[in-house]
Design an enzyme around this catalytic site. Sequence first.
Site, PDB file in Angstrom:
ATOM      1  N   SER A  95      -2.097   0.665   5.107  1.00 60.35           N
ATOM      2  CA  SER A  95      -3.244  -0.279   4.864  1.00 60.35           C
ATOM      3  C   SER A  95      -4.224  -0.069   6.062  1.00 60.35           C
ATOM      4  O   SER A  95      -3.672  -0.249   7.364  1.00 60.35           O
ATOM      5  CB  SER A  95      -2.964  -1.460   4.280  1.00 60.35           C
ATOM      6  OG  SER A  95      -3.922  -2.223   4.414  1.00 60.35           O
ATOM      7  N   LYS A 149      -4.547   3.218   1.998  1.00 58.80           N
ATOM      8  CA  LYS A 149      -5.186   2.249   1.400  1.00 58.80           C
ATOM      9  C   LYS A 149      -6.297   1.783   2.304  1.00 58.80           C
ATOM     10  O   LYS A 149      -6.006   1.508   3.405  1.00 58.80           O
ATOM     11  CB  LYS A 149      -4.354   1.144   0.974  1.00 58.80           C
ATOM     12  CG  LYS A 149      -5.094  -0.295   0.358  1.00 58.80           C
ATOM     13  CD  LYS A 149      -3.983  -1.306  -0.024  1.00 58.80           C
ATOM     14  CE  LYS A 149      -3.947  -2.209   0.999  1.00 58.80           C
ATOM     15  NZ  LYS A 149      -3.144  -3.483   0.350  1.00 58.80           N
ATOM     16  N   LYS A 166      -9.425  -0.821   3.050  1.00 55.65           N
ATOM     17  CA  LYS A 166      -9.975  -2.329   2.720  1.00 55.65           C
ATOM     18  C   LYS A 166     -11.502  -1.846   2.623  1.00 55.65           C
ATOM     19  O   LYS A 166     -12.343  -1.276   3.287  1.00 55.65           O
ATOM     20  CB  LYS A 166      -9.799  -3.303   3.924  1.00 55.65           C
ATOM     21  CG  LYS A 166      -8.162  -3.460   3.847  1.00 55.65           C
ATOM     22  CD  LYS A 166      -7.746  -4.322   2.785  1.00 55.65           C
ATOM     23  CE  LYS A 166      -6.497  -5.140   3.078  1.00 55.65           C
ATOM     24  NZ  LYS A 166      -5.943  -5.976   2.153  1.00 55.65           N
ATOM     25  N   ASP A 174      -9.080  -1.367  -1.538  1.00 51.07           N
ATOM     26  CA  ASP A 174      -8.608  -2.691  -1.762  1.00 51.07           C
ATOM     27  C   ASP A 174      -9.892  -3.527  -1.423  1.00 51.07           C
ATOM     28  O   ASP A 174     -10.296  -3.559  -0.282  1.00 51.07           O
ATOM     29  CB  ASP A 174      -7.437  -3.065  -0.923  1.00 51.07           C
ATOM     30  CG  ASP A 174      -6.870  -4.439  -1.003  1.00 51.07           C
ATOM     31  OD1 ASP A 174      -7.558  -5.141  -1.708  1.00 51.07           O
ATOM     32  OD2 ASP A 174      -6.231  -4.842  -0.271  1.00 51.07           O
ATOM     33  N   GLU A 201      -8.185  -1.963  -5.921  1.00 48.72           N
ATOM     34  CA  GLU A 201      -7.086  -3.465  -6.056  1.00 48.72           C
ATOM     35  C   GLU A 201      -8.093  -4.453  -5.947  1.00 48.72           C
ATOM     36  O   GLU A 201      -8.985  -4.715  -4.996  1.00 48.72           O
ATOM     37  CB  GLU A 201      -6.207  -3.183  -4.923  1.00 48.72           C
ATOM     38  CG  GLU A 201      -5.343  -4.485  -4.704  1.00 48.72           C
ATOM     39  CD  GLU A 201      -4.303  -4.474  -3.593  1.00 48.72           C
ATOM     40  OE1 GLU A 201      -3.488  -5.267  -3.683  1.00 48.72           O
ATOM     41  OE2 GLU A 201      -4.551  -3.450  -2.962  1.00 48.72           O
ATOM     42  N   ASP A 237      -3.965  -7.807  -7.781  1.00 45.58           N
ATOM     43  CA  ASP A 237      -3.059  -8.620  -6.802  1.00 45.58           C
ATOM     44  C   ASP A 237      -3.059 -10.049  -6.751  1.00 45.58           C
ATOM     45  O   ASP A 237      -2.307 -10.936  -7.595  1.00 45.58           O
ATOM     46  CB  ASP A 237      -3.585  -7.907  -5.445  1.00 45.58           C
ATOM     47  CG  ASP A 237      -2.898  -8.558  -4.400  1.00 45.58           C
ATOM     48  OD1 ASP A 237      -2.009  -9.502  -4.513  1.00 45.58           O
ATOM     49  OD2 ASP A 237      -3.530  -8.246  -3.138  1.00 45.58           O
ATOM     50  N   LYS A 280       3.854  -8.867  -4.525  1.00 45.98           N
ATOM     51  CA  LYS A 280       4.170  -9.364  -3.402  1.00 45.98           C
ATOM     52  C   LYS A 280       5.144 -10.499  -3.726  1.00 45.98           C
ATOM     53  O   LYS A 280       4.726 -11.331  -4.268  1.00 45.98           O
ATOM     54  CB  LYS A 280       2.768 -10.181  -2.719  1.00 45.98           C
ATOM     55  CG  LYS A 280       1.827  -8.851  -2.220  1.00 45.98           C
ATOM     56  CD  LYS A 280       0.599  -9.107  -1.556  1.00 45.98           C
ATOM     57  CE  LYS A 280      -0.221  -8.055  -1.046  1.00 45.98           C
ATOM     58  NZ  LYS A 280      -1.694  -8.714  -0.720  1.00 45.98           N
ATOM     59  N   GLY A 287       1.786  -5.604   1.283  1.00 52.28           N
ATOM     60  CA  GLY A 287       2.179  -6.205   2.521  1.00 52.28           C
ATOM     61  C   GLY A 287       1.382  -7.461   2.521  1.00 52.28           C
ATOM     62  O   GLY A 287       0.087  -7.549   2.372  1.00 52.28           O
TER      63      GLY A 287
END
Length: 382
Positions: A139, A165, A167, A192, A217, A242, A266, A294
Amino acid sequence: MQSIHIKEVILHHTKVSLIAPFTTSFGTMEQKDVCLVEVVDDTGVSGWGETVTSNEPYYNEETTATTVYMLKEFLIPRMLKKEISHPNEVHDMLSFVRRNNIAKAAIETAIWDVFAKKNHTSIAKLLGGSQTEIAVGKSIGIQDTPAKLVEKVREFVDEGFKKIKVKIKPGADIAYLKAVRDAFPTIPLMADANSAYTLKDIDHLKELDSLNLMMIEQPLSHDDIVDHRILQKELTTPVCLDESVHSLDDARKAIELGSCKIINIKIGRVGGLYEAKRIHDLCMEHDIPVWCGGMLETGIGRAHNIQLTTLKNFTIPGDTAPSAHYWKEDIVTPEIVMNHGIIQVPSGDGIGYEVDRDKLSKVLISSERITEVDTTHPIPSA
């Protein structure tokens, strides 16, 4: 199997610093307070969990301070002096408290660890996991420019990570992802959004469809399932949920509505390993792949993630990157490492790793031992 009888719970208050700042649409994190939960049974066996919260209520409504309060005032009193024949029981034992899932997971996972150690097995085997190695993704927080993002991606692709991934947020999204895709046409790549968009952004988000992403996401509100259904109908890019999936029931509704094609599980967000497994099983029944997200955990939380990811339907690389990517020195031994994007599932009992108390002492602020039931708040009968 042998049952466990909880003798005491020790809360270890720590402050840990990240190797580098981590930026999302919420903000930037450089350090965090973590409460490590040590559950001790009447034979002296210890099990470990942790509060995977941030210092601020940005991801969800919980913070490290609120999780500690809930643990001390409500959750630990319910578990002290109790005999537990299987950790599956803990979910219902704590159901008298609404939400506060991260607090619940902190003690629930520690009880799984105690129980597995007491019975000389791993959490993975108790859950029914069969995978002996797990693929790892990386990430990457929001970068200043697309060029800097490409540089970061190149570093982690060269290191062997199996998924990247990125952000994103408005103003740092399409151009950034396009730069990565142009540089790396075939790597498994996802975005994400951490709830940074609304349905007004549909036309903008449709631009993602040309980038061949694995998923986007949680693009919409943190508590939404309905609007994600509308968005998924408009996108060919799979939507992954999520923040808006807190329980088996949330997952069921999202699947029935068609709000997503993938779900991120998660442990902290859903209240523990038992609920995480139930969501995994439901998704497998409906051909919805899952992966383990995570929360910038210490080695304790990462170890629990590894145990969970041994379940069959975790077919997408998760966020359980090695310790060295986040902490100068982790608190578990051996340190969690990977080889070309693969982590070998440890063969030891419980979480498979041991807490190094010398390393723990370096980040420890204080420890609080709880041995007696506090009757300040009446606890409903189970």
